[in-house]
Design a protein around this motif. Structure first.
Motif, mmCIF file in Angstrom:
data_model
loop_
_atom_site.group_PDB
_atom_site.id
_atom_site.type_symbol
_atom_site.label_atom_id
_atom_site.label_comp_id
_atom_site.label_asym_id
_atom_site.label_seq_id
_atom_site.Cartn_x
_atom_site.Cartn_y
_atom_site.Cartn_z
ATOM 1 N N VAL A 135 -3.248 -8.991 -0.661
ATOM 2 C CA VAL A 135 -2.870 -7.743 -1.373
ATOM 3 C C VAL A 135 -4.247 -7.123 -1.696
ATOM 4 C CG1 VAL A 135 -1.657 -6.829 -3.499
ATOM 5 C CG2 VAL A 135 -1.040 -8.756 -2.271
ATOM 6 N N ARG A 136 -4.543 -5.805 -1.672
ATOM 7 C CA ARG A 136 -5.653 -5.151 -2.007
ATOM 8 C C ARG A 136 -5.631 -5.147 -3.617
ATOM 9 N NH1 ARG A 136 -7.358 -2.053 2.035
ATOM 10 N NH2 ARG A 136 -5.874 -1.383 3.671
ATOM 11 N N ALA A 137 -6.953 -5.667 -4.192
ATOM 12 C CA ALA A 137 -7.090 -5.375 -5.484
ATOM 13 C C ALA A 137 -6.584 -4.264 -6.354
ATOM 14 C CB ALA A 137 -8.721 -5.807 -5.754
ATOM 15 N N ASP A 173 0.824 -1.396 0.145
ATOM 16 C CA ASP A 173 0.101 -0.013 0.128
ATOM 17 C C ASP A 173 0.840 1.322 0.080
ATOM 18 O OD1 ASP A 173 -1.360 -2.287 0.848
ATOM 19 O OD2 ASP A 173 -3.046 -0.978 1.951
ATOM 20 N N HIS A 174 1.748 1.414 0.851
ATOM 21 C CA HIS A 174 2.643 2.286 1.076
ATOM 22 C C HIS A 174 3.383 2.758 -0.251
ATOM 23 C CE1 HIS A 174 5.082 5.787 2.375
ATOM 24 N NE2 HIS A 174 6.191 5.236 1.909
ATOM 25 N N GLY A 175 4.017 2.044 -0.759
ATOM 26 C CA GLY A 175 4.712 2.033 -2.086
ATOM 27 C C GLY A 175 4.123 2.583 -3.312
ATOM 28 N N THR A 189 -10.172 3.860 -7.309
ATOM 29 C CA THR A 189 -10.158 3.660 -5.899
ATOM 30 C C THR A 189 -8.803 4.379 -5.279
ATOM 31 O OG1 THR A 189 -11.294 1.729 -6.007
ATOM 32 C CG2 THR A 189 -10.512 2.349 -3.776
ATOM 33 N N ALA A 190 -8.883 5.417 -4.322
ATOM 34 C CA ALA A 190 -7.585 6.039 -4.092
ATOM 35 C C ALA A 190 -6.957 4.918 -3.162
ATOM 36 C CB ALA A 190 -8.000 7.286 -2.774
ATOM 37 N N ILE A 191 -5.622 5.069 -3.259
ATOM 38 C CA ILE A 191 -4.699 4.069 -2.483
ATOM 39 C C ILE A 191 -3.926 4.663 -1.482
ATOM 40 C CG2 ILE A 191 -2.693 2.397 -2.709
ATOM 41 C CD1 ILE A 191 -3.830 1.886 -5.671
ATOM 42 N N LEU A 192 -4.231 4.595 -0.471
ATOM 43 C CA LEU A 192 -3.504 5.288 0.801
ATOM 44 C C LEU A 192 -2.257 4.714 1.217
ATOM 45 C CD1 LEU A 192 -6.592 6.373 2.959
ATOM 46 C CD2 LEU A 192 -5.362 7.568 0.953
ATOM 47 N N SER A 193 -1.435 5.307 1.794
ATOM 48 C CA SER A 193 -0.361 4.654 2.326
ATOM 49 C C SER A 193 -0.626 3.890 3.955
ATOM 50 C CB SER A 193 0.909 5.716 2.623
ATOM 51 O OG SER A 193 1.766 5.292 3.988
ATOM 52 N N VAL A 246 7.623 -4.224 -2.955
ATOM 53 C CA VAL A 246 6.982 -2.487 -2.562
ATOM 54 C C VAL A 246 6.890 -2.524 -1.102
ATOM 55 C CG1 VAL A 246 4.982 -0.948 -2.864
ATOM 56 C CG2 VAL A 246 5.822 -2.552 -4.795
ATOM 57 N N ALA A 247 7.394 -1.301 -1.038
ATOM 58 C CA ALA A 247 7.516 -0.694 0.557
ATOM 59 C C ALA A 247 6.052 -0.895 1.523
ATOM 60 C CB ALA A 247 8.297 0.573 0.902
ATOM 61 N N ASN A 248 6.173 -1.304 2.719
ATOM 62 C CA ASN A 248 5.027 -1.018 3.498
ATOM 63 C C ASN A 248 5.478 -0.168 4.638
ATOM 64 O OD1 ASN A 248 3.532 -3.475 2.328
ATOM 65 N ND2 ASN A 248 5.628 -3.937 2.758
ATOM 66 N N GLU A 249 4.694 0.647 5.460
ATOM 67 C CA GLU A 249 4.943 1.474 6.322
ATOM 68 C C GLU A 249 4.283 1.276 7.803
ATOM 69 O OE1 GLU A 249 7.802 3.240 7.061
ATOM 70 O OE2 GLU A 249 8.617 3.108 5.246
ATOM 71 N N GLY A 250 3.276 0.382 7.647
ATOM 72 C CA GLY A 250 2.341 0.052 8.711
ATOM 73 C C GLY A 250 2.057 -1.541 8.820
ATOM 74 N N LYS A 251 2.953 -2.387 8.482
ATOM 75 C CA LYS A 251 2.795 -3.632 8.411
ATOM 76 C C LYS A 251 4.095 -4.445 8.889
ATOM 77 C CE LYS A 251 -1.242 -3.473 6.453
ATOM 78 N NZ LYS A 251 -1.179 -2.581 5.494
ATOM 79 N N LEU A 252 4.179 -5.575 9.422
ATOM 80 C CA LEU A 252 4.938 -6.334 10.054
ATOM 81 C C LEU A 252 5.012 -7.675 9.570
ATOM 82 C CD1 LEU A 252 4.138 -8.223 12.453
ATOM 83 C CD2 LEU A 252 3.994 -6.146 13.697
#
Lengths: 349, 349
Positions: free
Chosen positions: A262-264, A187-189, A203-207, A280-286
């Motif tokens: 993964v979101r559609a 999502d973030h990337g 659809t807006a993709i948000l970080s 792709v980078a994530n900033e709220g996942k582990l």
């Protein structure tokens, strides 16, 4: 003396711009710090006006971390460089299972940066810091000439405290352990790349930028010593994180593609941009590696937390002297999941 | 699997350059970190390869600080941006009377930076860190496109421990207290400006860049609670530091110009460059405010330390509701010592 000190002039935060005097150590810098950073971060440590801040700690195992943030553009859907700087450093602390205590923040500003942009970033940082309960207690600001930096770079450092007895380590990973992610990846990337490339998706993709220490505390409580190690898959994405873990642990990993959330709209955007969501980078996942007998309680605890609602087991650690990360695709084939070789996604965080 | 992992290629540290892949979170970044930073900083915390490092502390009062370094040029007589980043952060910790424990370092690198320059800076940091006994235990590296930064920016953060019972504070300053500097002023700023302006003086002027925590420990032991507060007069120089202290303490200061130690060659260079040594940055000097009855033991302790050999009392705190810093000049006149208003000395640290 008959001279009175000059009357303090407020900065023009709406229309002003950063100039070199704001980094020169004089009165202008004092004003910038007071009107922008002290106002936004709003705590007694900073208000004391020292070059360092003090706090009491009990005997403990501490962790320390730092990150530089150079994301471009500085504002993107779902966050900005400020939210990233606060949450990213909190997450690096949380990945050790630690409770973040305090942050520092240092800024390199480009001459000409609109003060309104700086205020917006500082406010984001203040809000993220208060939301997470982790104050920014000390900082620094430098200004460089126009063209010698790109708007704003932020470095945050942080300290935290590890619960007694907890020792997460890649050494602890065993073949048979489960690989868990806390939610959708990429999502973030994709949010940053879309903004950078001026793409509009239906659809807006948000970080996904978010602080993970609350989720981590629940995970530690649920899985106990069955929790082997955690990482946040930022730059380089899940692929880089799992390859790094494989290298350090001396195991391989096999993943099930259809288990990876993964979101559609992210999958579609990745296809359009020629990216693999795994890079792709994530900033709220582990990513967490957990002993098989603690998998169910761990997943239950994660799914009960708002930031782990879509937590899923995506694969297993396997014995593999080559330490490969392999994926069984949705079509039944297999492929190697490698690090991204080049520079596909610069300045994503 | 029959595929073997690719053979690890060493970086060309002599002739190579930083490229965007070195910041992309993949294998190239791993190589850069290993070949440059791990090699230069050389400690077990970094070698563990985590995004944070852990250490044990006893119950204590800790301090935390951070600074960004953007000095231009990055190499100057007497030091470079790396020595500055290590010693500067150590000094901000030391000014609280604290013993520095650990540092973090984050780097923003410009694409195209010669790897040889990066190696030189990293080695300087490693040497400064080992000389001071304060390891760099965690870090981060980002790379931005050519023209989006100026070679290298470094942010260091640090933590330290304050001796029990010690509470230095500008609030403690009383009229009658002595103002002490630890040595000659203006050396760092003049060294950088000379290099930047391509000036050659008959005698080389070197930056005074040095870690002050050893000197500070001796001062704390000698002056006890008579030591009110300390500051390192970096950006803005002695003038900014004393004005800041006056503002925070609610006193004024009167200085004796002929008591302020300034090297003859620095004074000459300042005259040539149109600078006042009082406004020029120092990176290995401190200002201390001390109770009159502890002045002599403090000066004796300072002069016994290599970094305090030219320590001198330069003035006194006085009652002054206007909080002015005044100086009696060598010609018997008086003048106000003000902050530097503008941008006379950008990127000096």
């Amino acid at each position: 003396m008959s001279l009175a000190k000059p009357i303090r002039r407020k900065l023009d935060l709406a229309n002003g711009r950063v100039d070199l005097s704001h980094g020169a150590g004089g009165r202008a810098m004092g004003r910038l710090i007071e009107d922008v950073f002290l106002a936004a971060f709003d705590n007694a440590w900073l208000a004391a006006g020292n070059d360092q801040s003090a706090f009491e700690v009990a005997a403990c195992r501490m962790v320390m971390t730092t990150d530089a943030y150079v994301v471009s553009p500085i504002f993107f859907p779902g966050g900005d460089i400020g939210t990233l700087a606060v949450n990213g450093t909190i997450n690096d602390i949380a990945m050790a299972g630690a409770r973040p205590l305090y942050l520092s923040a240092s800024f390199v500003l480009e001459e000409g940066l609109p003060l309104a942009d700086l205020v917006r970033v500082a406010r984001s940082m203040g809000e993220a810091s208060r939301a997470a309960g982790v104050p920014i207690i000390t900082g620094d600001t430098k200004v460089v000439e126009r063209g010698k930096a790109d708007k704003i770079f932020i470095s945050t450092a942080g300290v935290g405290v590890t619960p007694p007895g907890l020792a997460l380590s890649s050494d602890a990973v065993q073949p048979g352990d489960a690989v868990v992610v806390s939610g959708t990846i990429g999502d973030h990337g994709v949010a940053v790349m879309s903004k950078r490339e001026n793409l509009e998706f239906e659809t807006a993709i948000l970080s996904d930028c978010a602080p993970l220490h609350g989720l981590v505390a629940d995970m530690v409580a649920a899985a106990g010593p069955g929790l082997r190690v955690m990482r946040d898959p930022t730059r380089g994405g899940l692929a880089a994180t799992l390859n790094e873990l494989a290298n350090q642990s001396g195991v391989g990993f096999t993943l099930e593609e259809d288990a990876i959330p993964v979101r559609a709209e992210v999958a579609a955007a990745c296809e359009f941009l020629g990216l693999d969501p795994l890079n792709v980078a994530n900033e709220g996942k582990l990513v967490a590696i957990v002993a098989p007998d603690r998998l169910e309680p761990l997943l239950a605890a994660m799914r009960a937390h708002p930031l782990g609602a879509r937590a899923a087991m995506i694969g297993r650690a396997v014995e593999d002297p080559d330490r490969f990360v392999e994926m069984r695709t949705v079509f039944g084939g297999g492929r190697i999941v490698d690090w991204l070789a080049g520079e596909q996604l610069p300045r994503i965080c």
